[in-house]
Scaffold this active site. Sequence first.
Site, PDB file in Angstrom:
ATOM      1  N   LYS A  80       0.838  -1.201   0.000  1.00 38.81           N
ATOM      2  CA  LYS A  80       0.000   0.000   0.000  1.00 38.81           C
ATOM      3  C   LYS A  80       0.874   1.253   0.000  1.00 38.81           C
ATOM      4  O   LYS A  80       1.919   1.287   0.672  1.00 38.81           O
ATOM      5  CB  LYS A  80      -0.906  -0.046   1.230  1.00 38.81           C
ATOM      6  CG  LYS A  80      -1.948   1.059   1.317  1.00 38.81           C
ATOM      7  CD  LYS A  80      -2.841   0.803   2.529  1.00 38.81           C
ATOM      8  CE  LYS A  80      -3.817   1.930   2.780  1.00 38.81           C
ATOM      9  NZ  LYS A  80      -4.660   1.661   3.968  1.00 38.81           N
ATOM     10  N   SER A 155      -9.350   2.350   3.293  1.00 40.87           N
ATOM     11  CA  SER A 155      -8.414   3.012   2.413  1.00 40.87           C
ATOM     12  C   SER A 155      -7.551   2.061   1.595  1.00 40.87           C
ATOM     13  O   SER A 155      -6.916   2.492   0.628  1.00 40.87           O
ATOM     14  CB  SER A 155      -7.513   3.942   3.248  1.00 40.87           C
ATOM     15  OG  SER A 155      -6.719   3.217   4.179  1.00 40.87           O
ATOM     16  N   SER A 179      -9.684   0.108   7.529  1.00 44.01           N
ATOM     17  CA  SER A 179      -9.149   0.164   6.168  1.00 44.01           C
ATOM     18  C   SER A 179      -8.631  -1.146   5.604  1.00 44.01           C
ATOM     19  O   SER A 179      -8.307  -1.210   4.416  1.00 44.01           O
ATOM     20  CB  SER A 179      -8.047   1.224   6.090  1.00 44.01           C
ATOM     21  OG  SER A 179      -8.573   2.503   6.307  1.00 44.01           O
TER      22      SER A 179
END
Length: 469
Positions: A80, A155, A179
């Site tokens: 990420k 996210s 997330s």
Amino acid sequence: MTRVHAFGDDALRDDDTVGLVARLKARKVSPGELVEAAIARLEKTDTELGGLAYAGFEQARREAVTRREGYFAGIPTLVKDNCDVAGMPTQHGTDAFTARPAEADGDFARTYRATGMLVLGKSQLSEFGFSAAAEHPRLGPVRNPWDTGYSAGASSSGAAAFVAAGAVPIAHANDGGGSIRIPAHACGLVGLKPTRGRLPQDALHRQMPVRIVADGVVTRSVRDTAAFLRESENHYRRLDLPPIGDITRPSPKRLRVAFLTSVAGRSATPEVREQVLATAALLEDLGHHVTEVPEGQAPVASTFPDDFLLYWGFLALVIVRSGRWTLDRSWDASRCDDLTLGLARHAARRLHRLPAAVARLRASGRRTRAFFAGQDVVLTPTVAAPTPRIGYLDPTQGYETVIERVLSWVAFTPLQNATGDPSVSLPLATSAEGLPQGMCFSAAPGAEATLLGLAYELEQARPWARIQD
């Protein structure tokens, strides 16, 4: 409905990560072949999904031909884009600065790569991870592979979209308010947020006054998540937490499971409540002792939503005001999206309340620890309503509109970020629109083994839908 996936008759096939490891060990496939197949799949799906923040394909190709150690040696993956990977920029999903390539791996990536993973690049996220949907004003949204008209959650949106679409078998994700679990819900994956401190973290996450962020992965199978936690534990072990060990099958232990569909004044929609009731009934059929927590008796203070929002805003305020020194001298706060700026304004007007809010958030684990003295697991919906369409959480709509929509949708996940408790979303239901719907299971700190044993059992009892079918 536009469904996007890349499963096919290439080196990756439709194997999960553990299946690919077995084929690598049997020399039926090589790391180079897996990397090339994953690159082709990423290029095929990214056009429609928009989840790739940075392509490090040449770096991965070079690493694929060198000998690697670790159980996952040769497995292609993504990190990420809020964690440092040597040679790759860390852009945090924002246009507010221009990131330079990191000089070294961050603490998490160092452990992640020590397991043998081959990092192909960075996955997209919402700006600084603040929103539950990644809808970038310039780059566009990260779309759901089950139906590109819907959000992939956030996210960790790019990670979940690409794992669900078959581009990579496993991807890094992290969770500061849901997330990992929210995009796992939206994309039909297993998403486990570990106990606070279970895995190493980059300095940005480690230095928070309340360490709400936890790193992990999103996967298509329970065994992949279990294998990742086992292998990570071989490289990083917190001695103050009970070991997870090698969890490979359902646990025979029958559990005390409490379920709830309302928390701190926010409730699941009727459709989602029915899905929770159906999951509770399945647990009873499997022999677990299931009870409903009456409204108002959840182990969460009435002040929690306001406290968490203020703390969330404080993190935004710190970024907005210090980005030039902490991120890059090219920092321009005016280029942040309206949600980030709105959160910062919210905190700036209420800074006098922050010390008490932080104290209450730090103390929130006392309530859940007392609750878990009488229960083993808590079941909630992962989110309060089905996954929204693209545009519903578009940050250009204005702060007041978007923040209310975010808070209503993600009502159930932030608690475990404050308490540090482990929590896993499993895709056990399907919405009326035909999209995956997650059910969330949480336990006391250090009880990942309990959650994995239950997850294996539920995966066998109610196998989840596969996008390629």
